[in-house]
Design a protein around this motif. Structure first.
Motif, PDB file in Angstrom:
ATOM      1  N   ARG A 129       0.892  -1.306   0.026  1.00 17.76           N
ATOM      2  CA  ARG A 129       0.005  -0.238  -0.184  1.00 17.76           C
ATOM      3  C   ARG A 129       1.519   1.279  -0.018  1.00 17.76           C
ATOM      4  NH1 ARG A 129      -0.412   4.094   2.443  1.00 17.76           N
ATOM      5  NH2 ARG A 129       1.309   3.508   4.071  1.00 17.76           N
ATOM      6  N   ARG A 130       0.738   2.070  -1.156  1.00 21.49           N
ATOM      7  CA  ARG A 130       1.376   3.786  -0.964  1.00 21.49           C
ATOM      8  C   ARG A 130       0.206   4.356  -0.845  1.00 21.49           C
ATOM      9  NH1 ARG A 130       5.728   0.989   0.326  1.00 21.49           N
ATOM     10  NH2 ARG A 130       4.831   2.637   1.623  1.00 21.49           N
ATOM     11  N   SER A 131       0.808   5.478  -0.899  1.00 18.97           N
ATOM     12  CA  SER A 131      -0.360   7.212  -0.862  1.00 18.97           C
ATOM     13  C   SER A 131      -0.018   7.101  -2.140  1.00 18.97           C
ATOM     14  CB  SER A 131       0.366   7.898   0.035  1.00 18.97           C
ATOM     15  OG  SER A 131       0.267   7.360   1.603  1.00 18.97           O
ATOM     16  N   ARG A 133      -0.473   9.954  -5.708  1.00 16.83           N
ATOM     17  CA  ARG A 133      -1.576  11.368  -5.808  1.00 16.83           C
ATOM     18  C   ARG A 133      -1.514  11.791  -6.893  1.00 16.83           C
ATOM     19  NH1 ARG A 133       2.118  10.770  -1.282  1.00 16.83           N
ATOM     20  NH2 ARG A 133       1.841  11.506   0.670  1.00 16.83           N
ATOM     21  N   GLY A 184      -3.374  19.758   4.073  1.00 20.75           N
ATOM     22  CA  GLY A 184      -2.393  19.448   2.901  1.00 20.75           C
ATOM     23  C   GLY A 184      -2.215  18.246   1.523  1.00 20.75           C
ATOM     24  N   GLY A 185      -3.014  18.719   1.018  1.00 19.48           N
ATOM     25  CA  GLY A 185      -3.960  18.166  -0.229  1.00 19.48           C
ATOM     26  C   GLY A 185      -4.605  18.685  -0.993  1.00 19.48           C
ATOM     27  N   PHE A 188      -3.463  18.560  -4.872  1.00 16.79           N
ATOM     28  CA  PHE A 188      -3.163  17.739  -5.514  1.00 16.79           C
ATOM     29  C   PHE A 188      -4.748  16.532  -5.978  1.00 16.79           C
ATOM     30  CE2 PHE A 188      -1.775  15.859  -1.566  1.00 16.79           C
ATOM     31  CZ  PHE A 188      -2.087  14.661  -1.851  1.00 16.79           C
ATOM     32  N   CYS A 237      -4.841   8.472  -1.032  1.00 23.35           N
ATOM     33  CA  CYS A 237      -4.141   9.140  -0.172  1.00 23.35           C
ATOM     34  C   CYS A 237      -4.905   9.311   0.773  1.00 23.35           C
ATOM     35  CB  CYS A 237      -3.145  10.601  -1.013  1.00 23.35           C
ATOM     36  SG  CYS A 237      -1.950  10.701  -0.071  1.00 23.35           S
ATOM     37  N   TRP A 238      -4.442   9.783   1.705  1.00 25.04           N
ATOM     38  CA  TRP A 238      -5.358  10.069   3.563  1.00 25.04           C
ATOM     39  C   TRP A 238      -4.899  11.417   3.659  1.00 25.04           C
ATOM     40  CZ3 TRP A 238      -4.567   6.145   8.097  1.00 25.04           C
ATOM     41  CH2 TRP A 238      -5.539   6.385   9.097  1.00 25.04           C
ATOM     42  N   ALA A 239      -5.368  12.262   4.125  1.00 15.71           N
ATOM     43  CA  ALA A 239      -4.694  13.676   4.480  1.00 15.71           C
ATOM     44  C   ALA A 239      -5.863  14.507   5.464  1.00 15.71           C
ATOM     45  CB  ALA A 239      -5.177  14.857   3.121  1.00 15.71           C
ATOM     46  N   SER A 240      -4.738  14.313   6.417  1.00 19.16           N
ATOM     47  CA  SER A 240      -5.636  14.837   7.900  1.00 19.16           C
ATOM     48  C   SER A 240      -6.419  16.259   7.754  1.00 19.16           C
ATOM     49  CB  SER A 240      -3.971  16.071   8.635  1.00 19.16           C
ATOM     50  OG  SER A 240      -2.885  14.806   8.881  1.00 19.16           O
ATOM     51  N   ILE A 281       8.917   2.653   0.153  1.00 21.05           N
ATOM     52  CA  ILE A 281       8.731   3.652   0.977  1.00 21.05           C
ATOM     53  C   ILE A 281      10.081   3.276   2.790  1.00 21.05           C
ATOM     54  CG2 ILE A 281       8.387   5.254   2.892  1.00 21.05           C
ATOM     55  CD1 ILE A 281       6.673   6.607   0.490  1.00 21.05           C
ATOM     56  N   ARG A 283      11.493   1.119   6.109  1.00 21.66           N
ATOM     57  CA  ARG A 283      10.480   1.600   7.152  1.00 21.66           C
ATOM     58  C   ARG A 283      11.741   1.107   7.849  1.00 21.66           C
ATOM     59  NH1 ARG A 283       6.615   3.672   4.636  1.00 21.66           N
ATOM     60  NH2 ARG A 283       4.354   4.127   5.391  1.00 21.66           N
TER      61      ARG A 283
HETATM   62  C1  LIG Z   1      -3.123  11.125   9.720  1.00 16.41           C
HETATM   63  C2  LIG Z   1      -2.566  11.386   7.926  1.00 16.41           C
HETATM   64  C3  LIG Z   1      -2.472  12.736   7.485  1.00 16.41           C
HETATM   65  C4  LIG Z   1      -1.774  12.533   6.152  1.00 16.41           C
HETATM   66  N1  LIG Z   1      -2.062  13.768   5.742  1.00 16.41           N
HETATM   67  C5  LIG Z   1      -1.491  13.809   4.247  1.00 16.41           C
HETATM   68  C6  LIG Z   1      -1.376  15.000   3.823  1.00 16.41           C
HETATM   69  O1  LIG Z   1      -1.857  15.950   4.163  1.00 16.41           O
HETATM   70  N2  LIG Z   1      -0.884  15.190   2.630  1.00 16.41           N
HETATM   71  C7  LIG Z   1      -0.689  14.187   1.949  1.00 16.41           C
HETATM   72  O2  LIG Z   1       0.286  14.513   0.809  1.00 16.41           O
HETATM   73  N3  LIG Z   1      -0.090  12.908   2.911  1.00 16.41           N
HETATM   74  C8  LIG Z   1      -0.725  13.085   3.752  1.00 16.41           C
HETATM   75  N4  LIG Z   1      -0.546  11.367   4.107  1.00 16.41           N
HETATM   76  C9  LIG Z   1       0.363  10.458   3.631  1.00 16.41           C
HETATM   77  C10 LIG Z   1       1.771  10.259   4.360  1.00 16.41           C
HETATM   78  O3  LIG Z   1       2.147  11.809   4.334  1.00 16.41           O
HETATM   79  C11 LIG Z   1       2.101   9.377   3.552  1.00 16.41           C
HETATM   80  O4  LIG Z   1       1.608   8.134   4.407  1.00 16.41           O
HETATM   81  C12 LIG Z   1       3.506   8.826   4.406  1.00 16.41           C
HETATM   82  O5  LIG Z   1       4.317   9.830   3.646  1.00 16.41           O
HETATM   83  C13 LIG Z   1       4.276   7.585   3.683  1.00 16.41           C
HETATM   84  O6  LIG Z   1       3.931   7.268   2.964  1.00 16.41           O
HETATM   85  P1  LIG Z   1       3.307   6.026   2.390  1.00 16.41           P
HETATM   86  O7  LIG Z   1       1.842   5.751   2.716  1.00 16.41           O
HETATM   87  O8  LIG Z   1       2.957   5.647   1.084  1.00 16.41           O
HETATM   88  O9  LIG Z   1       3.595   4.837   2.999  1.00 16.41           O
HETATM   89  C14 LIG Z   1      -1.232  11.422   5.872  1.00 16.41           C
HETATM   90  C15 LIG Z   1      -1.344   9.894   6.748  1.00 16.41           C
HETATM   91  C16 LIG Z   1      -1.599  10.214   7.547  1.00 16.41           C
HETATM   92  C17 LIG Z   1      -1.741   8.812   8.284  1.00 16.41           C
END
Ligand SMILES: Cc1cc2nc3c(=O)[nH]c(=O)nc-3n(C[C@H](O)[C@H](O)[C@H](O)COP(=O)(O)O)c2cc1C
Length: 298
Positions: A129-131, A133, A184-185, A188, A237-240, A281, A283
């Motif tokens: 799983r990756r974020s 965008r 933070g989003g 994109f 992609c999860w964003a706060s 990425i 860990r």
């Molecule tokens: C609570 C939370 C908030 C996050 N907020 C943002 C965000 O605002 N913008 C963004 O681009 N990614 C956001 N992310 C994604 C993280 O940047 C990402 O999980 C981290 O860099 C690790 O990459 P991966 O998800 O590919 O493993 C968030 C992730 C979490 C869990």
């Protein structure tokens, strides 16, 4: 900055005071009988597992609450009613018995079902799983939305309250507005076919020590969604994006999306088909991240 923080604290206090009075004024089952039923049935189930840990008065009061809610007619989803009635009948069948457990499954030594998914498969999925965008402009299908919703609903929740609702924002203008409010989003989120917001019907989290629980429930559900999307070829992609802290113009967001005053916004996701390759990425090694019995002990 200080002014902003103070305003946020005031808003948060205001929300919880309102939620609390809302709950106290409505101990009946008018506002959310299904939620009350889920919570109280969960309590009765816990009692049946280990009656020694609770007082009989506790069990009786829970039982009475459940009976009252069950009489609320068709406001209870049938599957929940069935589950609740099953627990109630197990309780009724065992009243007065002095056993270590009253749960029929425990008494009959019913074995759990083995998971068909191996730990390796599960860990692989979590590691893949990756974020993502960058998205392809293809709308989500109804079955995809349905599956995403089920993933969120399958997450654990505090006291089995199951308070989460999903809003799929797809209409262009609405999406652009919401994207602009994600700190933070905003770069994109509007390019994703869909923004999913998770909101929690948080009126029942009425004690100060429970104030973070809706967000914790939301995080569990959000991660479930991310994992499922990975298996469906959907980027995610999860964003706060949580009430009182990191939503720009929350008041306008709530108004535009018609989010009720008793609900909190707990997270946001950009979702859509994605071919984006994202590098692994790294860990840290597990051996650097766990201790036995106390922090720092190998
Ligand atoms: C609570 C939370 C908030 C996050 N907020 C943002 C965000 O605002 N913008 C963004 O681009 N990614 C956001 N992310 C994604 C993280 O940047 C990402 O999980 C981290 O860099 C690790 O990459 P991966 O998800 O590919 O493993 C968030 C992730 C979490 C869990």
């Amino acid at each position: 900055m200080t002014k902003k923080a103070v305003l946020q604290y005031i808003r948060e206090l205001n929300f919880f005071l309102r939620a609390k009075s809302h709950y106290i004024l409505d101990r009946s089952c008018k506002t959310n009988p299904a939620l009350l039923l889920r919570k109280r049935t969960h309590h009765l189930e816990r009692y049946l597992f280990a009656p020694d840990s609770y007082s009989p008065q506790f069990a009786e009061s829970v039982y009475n609450d459940i009976k009252k809610v069950l009489s609320c007619g068709d406001m209870i989803p049938p599957a929940q009613r069935k589950w609740s009635e099953k627990i109630v009948s197990e309780y009724e069948a065992t009243i007065g018995q002095n056993l270590k457990t009253l749960c029929p499954m425990q008494l009959n030594n019913t074995a759990r079902r083995q998971s068909p998914i191996t730990p390796e498969t599960m860990l692989n999925l979590m590691q893949q799983r990756r974020s993502r965008r960058i998205f392809v402009n293809t709308p989500l299908t109804d079955p995809e939305k349905n599956a995403i919703c089920q993933a969120a609903q399958s997450a654990p929740s505090s006291c089995n309250r199951q308070t989460l609702y999903l809003i799929f924002v797809e209409e262009r203008e609405q999406k652009e507005f919401i994207a602009s409010t994600v700190p933070g989003g905003h770069q994109f989120f509007s390019a994703a076919p869909c923004i999913v917001l998770l909101v929690s019907d948080a009126g029942d989290y009425r004690y100060p020590e429970e104030r973070t629980i809706p967000f914790i429930d939301g995080a569990a559900a959000t991660e479930n969604i991310c994992l499922l999307c990975e298996t469906m070829g959907l980027g995610c992609c999860w964003a706060s994006y949580s009430s009182f802290s990191c939503i720009n113009h929350e008041k306008d967001v709530r108004k535009r999306l018609k989010i009720p005053g008793t609900h909190l916004i707990v997270s946001s996701l950009a979702i859509g088909k994605s071919d984006q390759f994202v590098c692994d990425i790294p860990r840290d090694l597990p051996k650097n991240r766990f201790w036995n019995d106390y922090y720092g002990n190998r």
